[in-house]
Design a protein around this motif. Structure first.
Motif, PDB file in Angstrom:
ATOM      1  N   MET A 163      40.776 -24.470 -26.835  1.00  0.00           N
ATOM      2  CA  MET A 163      39.801 -25.549 -26.673  1.00  0.00           C
ATOM      3  C   MET A 163      39.874 -26.166 -25.272  1.00  0.00           C
ATOM      4  SD  MET A 163      39.570 -27.354 -30.438  1.00  0.00           S
ATOM      5  CE  MET A 163      40.990 -28.335 -30.193  1.00  0.00           C
ATOM      6  N   LEU A 164      41.085 -26.348 -24.743  1.00  0.00           N
ATOM      7  CA  LEU A 164      41.221 -26.894 -23.388  1.00  0.00           C
ATOM      8  C   LEU A 164      40.647 -25.932 -22.357  1.00  0.00           C
ATOM      9  CD1 LEU A 164      44.804 -28.438 -23.571  1.00  0.00           C
ATOM     10  CD2 LEU A 164      42.630 -29.668 -23.460  1.00  0.00           C
ATOM     11  N   ALA A 165      40.908 -24.639 -22.533  1.00  0.00           N
ATOM     12  CA  ALA A 165      40.370 -23.646 -21.601  1.00  0.00           C
ATOM     13  C   ALA A 165      38.848 -23.596 -21.684  1.00  0.00           C
ATOM     14  CB  ALA A 165      40.971 -22.275 -21.891  1.00  0.00           C
ATOM     15  N   ALA A 166      38.286 -23.709 -22.873  1.00  0.00           N
ATOM     16  CA  ALA A 166      36.831 -23.728 -23.020  1.00  0.00           C
ATOM     17  C   ALA A 166      36.244 -24.987 -22.392  1.00  0.00           C
ATOM     18  CB  ALA A 166      36.451 -23.638 -24.495  1.00  0.00           C
ATOM     19  N   ALA A 167      36.903 -26.125 -22.557  1.00  0.00           N
ATOM     20  CA  ALA A 167      36.419 -27.377 -21.973  1.00  0.00           C
ATOM     21  C   ALA A 167      36.466 -27.335 -20.452  1.00  0.00           C
ATOM     22  CB  ALA A 167      37.244 -28.558 -22.491  1.00  0.00           C
ATOM     23  N   ASP A 168      37.459 -26.637 -19.892  1.00  0.00           N
ATOM     24  CA  ASP A 168      37.579 -26.515 -18.436  1.00  0.00           C
ATOM     25  C   ASP A 168      36.742 -25.368 -17.884  1.00  0.00           C
ATOM     26  OD1 ASP A 168      39.378 -28.584 -18.466  1.00  0.00           O
ATOM     27  OD2 ASP A 168      41.150 -27.307 -18.329  1.00  0.00           O
ATOM     28  N   ALA A 169      36.036 -24.661 -18.750  1.00  0.00           N
ATOM     29  CA  ALA A 169      35.212 -23.501 -18.388  1.00  0.00           C
ATOM     30  C   ALA A 169      36.032 -22.354 -17.814  1.00  0.00           C
ATOM     31  CB  ALA A 169      34.098 -23.909 -17.434  1.00  0.00           C
ATOM     32  N   THR A 170      37.328 -22.304 -18.138  1.00  0.00           N
ATOM     33  CA  THR A 170      38.137 -21.158 -17.736  1.00  0.00           C
ATOM     34  C   THR A 170      38.123 -20.082 -18.808  1.00  0.00           C
ATOM     35  OG1 THR A 170      40.128 -22.237 -18.587  1.00  0.00           O
ATOM     36  CG2 THR A 170      39.658 -22.511 -16.247  1.00  0.00           C
ATOM     37  N   LEU A 171      37.525 -20.392 -19.927  1.00  0.00           N
ATOM     38  CA  LEU A 171      37.355 -19.442 -21.016  1.00  0.00           C
ATOM     39  C   LEU A 171      35.955 -19.631 -21.558  1.00  0.00           C
ATOM     40  CD1 LEU A 171      38.667 -17.419 -23.069  1.00  0.00           C
ATOM     41  CD2 LEU A 171      39.117 -19.407 -24.492  1.00  0.00           C
ATOM     42  N   ALA A 172      35.217 -18.551 -21.624  1.00  0.00           N
ATOM     43  CA  ALA A 172      33.848 -18.635 -22.123  1.00  0.00           C
ATOM     44  C   ALA A 172      33.632 -17.564 -23.174  1.00  0.00           C
ATOM     45  CB  ALA A 172      32.852 -18.466 -20.984  1.00  0.00           C
ATOM     46  N   HIS A 173      32.870 -17.906 -24.169  1.00  0.00           N
ATOM     47  CA  HIS A 173      32.532 -16.960 -25.223  1.00  0.00           C
ATOM     48  C   HIS A 173      31.306 -16.180 -24.784  1.00  0.00           C
ATOM     49  CE1 HIS A 173      31.756 -15.165 -29.075  1.00  0.00           C
ATOM     50  NE2 HIS A 173      30.537 -15.692 -29.070  1.00  0.00           N
ATOM     51  N   ARG A 174      31.448 -14.867 -24.743  1.00  0.00           N
ATOM     52  CA  ARG A 174      30.301 -14.002 -24.433  1.00  0.00           C
ATOM     53  C   ARG A 174      30.126 -13.049 -25.599  1.00  0.00           C
ATOM     54  NH1 ARG A 174      32.097 -11.882 -18.673  1.00  0.00           N
ATOM     55  NH2 ARG A 174      33.969 -11.694 -19.909  1.00  0.00           N
ATOM     56  N   PRO A 175      29.018 -13.153 -26.304  1.00  0.00           N
ATOM     57  CA  PRO A 175      28.800 -12.245 -27.433  1.00  0.00           C
ATOM     58  C   PRO A 175      28.705 -10.810 -26.955  1.00  0.00           C
ATOM     59  CG  PRO A 175      27.035 -13.899 -27.271  1.00  0.00           C
ATOM     60  CD  PRO A 175      27.945 -14.093 -26.115  1.00  0.00           C
ATOM     61  N   ARG A 176      29.174  -9.903 -27.781  1.00  0.00           N
ATOM     62  CA  ARG A 176      29.087  -8.490 -27.452  1.00  0.00           C
ATOM     63  C   ARG A 176      27.624  -8.054 -27.429  1.00  0.00           C
ATOM     64  NH1 ARG A 176      33.766  -5.563 -31.031  1.00  0.00           N
ATOM     65  NH2 ARG A 176      35.494  -6.679 -30.099  1.00  0.00           N
ATOM     66  N   GLN A 177      27.294  -7.228 -26.466  1.00  0.00           N
ATOM     67  CA  GLN A 177      25.945  -6.701 -26.396  1.00  0.00           C
ATOM     68  C   GLN A 177      25.935  -5.325 -27.038  1.00  0.00           C
ATOM     69  OE1 GLN A 177      24.752  -6.778 -22.329  1.00  0.00           O
ATOM     70  NE2 GLN A 177      24.664  -9.017 -22.235  1.00  0.00           N
TER      71      GLN A 177
END
Length: 143
Positions: free
Chosen positions: A127-141
């Protein structure tokens, strides 16, 4: 004691060393201080050590329990607490016996099994990494 900020949290780990997995009762808890505890956090440490609340508060009974009382109640031979504030370690302290048969106390160097708390710590990190934008969810294409 001042109230703790939203970025303050404590991590606790409890482990049963292999030598303590006998049928005998756990040894009496004994605390071992980290030698470099600053005096300005001593009050916070004591508040945590003496201010544990039970799951249910019963009228007429003292609501606060000490760490040692709770360790005896749940038969926990050793545990360690680390308190972070604004992502910095404020203090850490170990309690109890790392090896009851050998009589060695738990210290800051005692290794504990992370157990179930690792899930919460991992979720917090994500959650901290997502809030800092160092981790982003990218759906599989789909290809």
């Amino acid at each position: 004691m001042n109230s703790l900020s939203g970025k303050t949290f404590a991590l606790c780990a409890a482990a049963l060393p292999l030598t303590s997995c006998t049928s005998s009762p756990p040894p009496e808890p004994a605390s071992a201080d980290v030698p470099s505890v600053r005096s300005d956090v001593t009050e916070r440490i004591e508040a945590i050590e003496r201010g544990l609340l039970p799951p249910v508060i019963v009228a007429g009974e003292a609501p606060n329990r000490t760490i040692e009382e709770r360790m005896r109640e749940y038969r926990i031979p050793a545990l360690s607490i680390a308190v972070f504030d604004n992502y910095e370690l404020q203090w850490a302290k170990a309690y109890g016996m790392a090896d009851g048969e050998a009589g060695s106390r738990a210290t800051g160097a005692t290794l504990f099994l992370a157990g179930a708390i690792s899930k919460s710590v991992n979720a917090l990190g994500v959650m901290l990494a997502a809030a800092d934008a160092t981790l982003a969810h990218r759906p599989r294409q789909r290809q």
